[in-house]
Structure formats: structure tokens, C-alpha cells
Scaffold this motif. Structure first.
Motif, PDB file in Angstrom:
ATOM      1  N   TRP A   6    -145.253  27.259  34.790  1.00 22.36           N
ATOM      2  CA  TRP A   6    -145.972  25.978  34.843  1.00 22.36           C
ATOM      3  C   TRP A   6    -145.039  24.812  34.567  1.00 22.36           C
ATOM      4  O   TRP A   6    -145.152  23.757  35.206  1.00 22.36           O
ATOM      5  CB  TRP A   6    -147.150  26.014  33.866  1.00 22.36           C
ATOM      6  N   TYR A  10    -144.476  21.646  37.130  1.00 20.39           N
ATOM      7  CA  TYR A  10    -144.612  20.218  36.812  1.00 20.39           C
ATOM      8  C   TYR A  10    -143.285  19.480  36.995  1.00 20.39           C
ATOM      9  O   TYR A  10    -143.267  18.337  37.468  1.00 20.39           O
ATOM     10  CB  TYR A  10    -145.154  20.042  35.390  1.00 20.39           C
ATOM     11  N   PHE A  17    -150.814  16.146  40.191  1.00 21.23           N
ATOM     12  CA  PHE A  17    -152.227  15.934  40.528  1.00 21.23           C
ATOM     13  C   PHE A  17    -152.497  14.440  40.778  1.00 21.23           C
ATOM     14  O   PHE A  17    -151.647  13.592  40.503  1.00 21.23           O
ATOM     15  CB  PHE A  17    -153.123  16.500  39.424  1.00 21.23           C
ATOM     16  N   ASP A  62    -152.727  22.874  26.763  1.00 19.95           N
ATOM     17  CA  ASP A  62    -152.058  23.395  27.958  1.00 19.95           C
ATOM     18  C   ASP A  62    -150.878  24.250  27.513  1.00 19.95           C
ATOM     19  O   ASP A  62    -150.329  24.062  26.428  1.00 19.95           O
ATOM     20  CB  ASP A  62    -151.572  22.259  28.865  1.00 19.95           C
ATOM     21  N   ILE A  63    -150.508  25.177  28.388  1.00 17.41           N
ATOM     22  CA  ILE A  63    -149.371  26.047  28.085  1.00 17.41           C
ATOM     23  C   ILE A  63    -148.049  25.334  28.407  1.00 17.41           C
ATOM     24  O   ILE A  63    -146.986  25.755  27.932  1.00 17.41           O
ATOM     25  CB  ILE A  63    -149.492  27.363  28.898  1.00 17.41           C
ATOM     26  N   ALA A  87    -150.569  25.653  23.804  1.00 16.49           N
ATOM     27  CA  ALA A  87    -150.970  27.018  23.434  1.00 16.49           C
ATOM     28  C   ALA A  87    -151.241  27.814  24.702  1.00 16.49           C
ATOM     29  O   ALA A  87    -151.585  27.244  25.744  1.00 16.49           O
ATOM     30  CB  ALA A  87    -152.235  26.995  22.571  1.00 16.49           C
ATOM     31  N   THR A  90    -155.013  32.201  26.662  1.00 15.52           N
ATOM     32  CA  THR A  90    -155.455  33.567  26.937  1.00 15.52           C
ATOM     33  C   THR A  90    -155.129  34.491  25.759  1.00 15.52           C
ATOM     34  O   THR A  90    -155.707  35.563  25.641  1.00 15.52           O
ATOM     35  CB  THR A  90    -154.807  34.125  28.215  1.00 15.52           C
ATOM     36  N   TYR A 106    -160.180  24.566  37.210  1.00 18.98           N
ATOM     37  CA  TYR A 106    -159.056  25.149  37.954  1.00 18.98           C
ATOM     38  C   TYR A 106    -158.070  25.833  37.014  1.00 18.98           C
ATOM     39  O   TYR A 106    -156.859  25.768  37.206  1.00 18.98           O
ATOM     40  CB  TYR A 106    -158.370  24.070  38.823  1.00 18.98           C
ATOM     41  N   PRO A 108    -156.435  29.118  35.594  1.00 19.96           N
ATOM     42  CA  PRO A 108    -156.252  30.470  36.125  1.00 19.96           C
ATOM     43  C   PRO A 108    -156.571  31.536  35.085  1.00 19.96           C
ATOM     44  O   PRO A 108    -155.709  31.972  34.333  1.00 19.96           O
ATOM     45  CB  PRO A 108    -154.766  30.484  36.498  1.00 19.96           C
TER      46      PRO A 108
HETATM   47  C1  LIG Z   1    -154.278  24.238  38.307  1.00 17.68           C
HETATM   48  S1  LIG Z   1    -153.817  23.431  36.846  1.00 17.68           S
HETATM   49  C2  LIG Z   1    -155.262  22.448  36.495  1.00 17.68           C
HETATM   50  C3  LIG Z   1    -154.976  21.298  35.585  1.00 17.68           C
HETATM   51  C4  LIG Z   1    -156.206  20.427  35.257  1.00 17.68           C
HETATM   52  N1  LIG Z   1    -157.240  21.169  34.572  1.00 17.68           N
HETATM   53  C5  LIG Z   1    -156.766  19.797  36.499  1.00 17.68           C
HETATM   54  O1  LIG Z   1    -157.854  20.160  36.924  1.00 17.68           O
HETATM   55  O2  LIG Z   1    -156.081  18.936  37.061  1.00 17.68           O
HETATM   56  C6  LIG Z   1    -153.922  24.711  35.617  1.00 17.68           C
HETATM   57  C7  LIG Z   1    -153.396  24.270  34.259  1.00 17.68           C
HETATM   58  O3  LIG Z   1    -153.599  25.331  33.324  1.00 17.68           O
HETATM   59  C8  LIG Z   1    -152.431  25.450  32.523  1.00 17.68           C
HETATM   60  N2  LIG Z   1    -152.403  26.848  32.065  1.00 17.68           N
HETATM   61  C9  LIG Z   1    -152.199  27.958  32.816  1.00 17.68           C
HETATM   62  N3  LIG Z   1    -152.285  29.069  32.074  1.00 17.68           N
HETATM   63  C10 LIG Z   1    -152.557  28.657  30.809  1.00 17.68           C
HETATM   64  C11 LIG Z   1    -152.769  29.336  29.587  1.00 17.68           C
HETATM   65  N4  LIG Z   1    -152.701  30.672  29.523  1.00 17.68           N
HETATM   66  N5  LIG Z   1    -153.055  28.619  28.477  1.00 17.68           N
HETATM   67  C12 LIG Z   1    -153.118  27.252  28.546  1.00 17.68           C
HETATM   68  N6  LIG Z   1    -152.908  26.541  29.678  1.00 17.68           N
HETATM   69  C13 LIG Z   1    -152.639  27.237  30.799  1.00 17.68           C
HETATM   70  C14 LIG Z   1    -151.279  25.084  33.444  1.00 17.68           C
HETATM   71  O4  LIG Z   1    -150.121  24.678  32.774  1.00 17.68           O
HETATM   72  C15 LIG Z   1    -151.904  23.966  34.261  1.00 17.68           C
HETATM   73  O5  LIG Z   1    -151.682  22.720  33.661  1.00 17.68           O
END
Ligand SMILES: C[S@@+](CC[C@H](N)C(=O)[O-])C[C@H]1O[C@@H](n2cnc3c(N)ncnc32)[C@H](O)[C@@H]1O
Length: 198
Positions: A6, A10, A17, A62-63, A87, A90, A106, A108
Motif C-alpha cells: 500500500w 500511494y 483517489f 490505515d495500514i 494499524a 485484520t 473499499y 480489502p
Molecule cells: C482501496 S483503498 C480505499 C481507501 C478509502 N477507504 C477510500 O474509499 O478512498 C483501501 C485502503 O485500505 C488500507 N488497508 C488495506 N489493508 C489494510 C489493513 N489490513 N489494515 C488497515 N488498512 C488497510 C490501504 O492502505 C488503503 O488505504
């Protein structure tokens, strides 16, 4: 898709986005009084900022450190109303039972044994609070060699896991009103809105 994945995503662009809040969030939270919100996978922070500017106290997780730094830099006008946190949601569940809104857009979320990661997010909703989950409709997603959309939760999967302490208000596929993101075939959102009974 770990933190490095991720962060690289970015870093690959100055802005990934649109900067606009997600349409499902705007539609589905307009009737909610501000309270405590959790933005799950907040990315560049558009949803968090939109909520904070409407009086919500937001925990934005966010991760990706890169995404969080970018989001926080845009948040000068909502100082004190947003707590940014890095953090892996998951493996590190959020605080249980305290959020009036848990917003998952959105994100994952891989299906897992015992649904442990999902349950951690569901548990974060306070009694009387709202779960809002939105993702791309399965029909819009084509499997690739490294990605099978069926591995990820859709609203219907989650709806079936919610027990009698929840009231499902919306579980539907609806057309997007926002333009289809460049290079994608996303025409529909899958949306779940549920109330955790007080
Ligand atoms: C597709 S983006 C969506 C971002 C935002 N929610 C949006 O709708 O614009 C998915 C986001 O989830 C974060 N992410 C993915 N896996 C994660 C995890 N295990 N824990 C926290 N954040 C996570 C990613 O870094 C990314 O910013």
C-alpha cells in the motif's frame, strides 16, 4: 497486500483517489447525528475529513504510513476532531463497542477462518450504532492471476453473519453516481447498512 504494497501504491502517485468523500458515505450518513466514527482503511482521508467537518469525532486507521501522512496534511481545519492511527486492522482489532459509525469503504477484507478480522470490525460498532460497508459489486470485478474477488467479503456475506442483535436496513447493489475510476469497470456499488440494536 501488506503495508509495503500500500505504501508503494500511494508513493506511485501524488494523489491516488479523487479527494471527494465516497458517495455511499454521503448518502447514508446524512440522517445520522454526529458522534464517534471509525474510518476503516481511511486512505488519503477524504471520508474522514468529510465526517469531521460535519462534527464527527473520527478515528481514522490505515495500514499505510504514506496514506496517513498525506491525509493528516490535508486535515488542518479539523484539528482535534481526528485521531490518525497506523494499524493492520485484520490483526489488530479496533476498540470494541464504542463507535456510533463504523465506515468501511473499499477495504480489502479477505474471508478468514471464523471470520475473526470481520468480527473485530463488527464488534467496534456501539449499541445503537451503524455499520456501513461499501465495496465494488462482484459483477464488476474480473479475477486476475493474483486476485480473486470471491476471496473478499461482499455485503451479503456479512449480512448473513449478523445475528439478532442487528437490524439490516440496506443490503443492495446500486449504480454508482460518481464517474467510473479511470482504467476500471466499476459501475455498481454493493452496500450494507445495518444498525446494532441498543
Ligand atoms: C482501496 S483503498 C480505499 C481507501 C478509502 N477507504 C477510500 O474509499 O478512498 C483501501 C485502503 O485500505 C488500507 N488497508 C488495506 N489493508 C489494510 C489493513 N489490513 N489494515 C488497515 N488498512 C488497510 C490501504 O492502505 C488503503 O488505504
Amino acid at each position: 497486500m501488506d503495508a509495503r504494497h500500500w505504501d508503494e501504491m500511494y508513493r506511485s502517485r501524488d494523489q491516488v483517489f479523487s479527494g471527494n468523500p465516497n458517495e455511499v458515505l454521503v448518502t447514508e450518513t446524512n440522517d445520522l447525528p454526529p458522534g464517534r466514527a471509525l474510518d476503516v482503511g481511511c486512505g488519503e482521508g477524504a471520508d474522514t475529513l468529510w465526517l469531521a467537518r460535519r462534527g464527527w469525532q473520527v478515528t481514522a486507521v490505515d495500514i499505510s504510513e504514506v496514506a496517513l501522512q498525506r491525509a493528516a496534511a490535508a486535515a488542518v481545519d479539523v484539528e482535534g476532531r481526528v485521531a490518525w492511527a497506523r494499524a493492520d486492522l485484520t490483526t489488530t482489532p479496533p476498540q470494541a463497542g464504542v463507535f456510533d459509525l463504523v465506515s468501511i469503504h473499499y477495504f480489502p477484507l479477505l474471508r478468514g477462518p471464523g471470520h475473526a478480522s470481520l468480527r473485530g470490525l463488527l464488534d467496534a460498532v456501539a449499541p445503537g450504532g451503524t455499520l456501513l460497508f461499501a465495496t465494488h459489486a462482484l459483477a464488476d470485478l474480473a479475477p486476475r492471476h493474483d486476485f480473486d474477488p470471491a476471496d473478499y467479503y461482499q455485503p451479503d456475506d456479512i449480512a448473513q453473519l449478523l445475528g439478532p442483535t442487528w437490524n439490516i436496513l440496506i443490503n443492495e447493489i446500486r449504480p454508482r453516481t460518481a464517474p467510473t475510476p479511470a482504467g476500471t469497470h466499476h459501475t455498481h456499488n454493493a452496500v450494507l447498512r445495518a444498525l446494532r440494536l441498543p
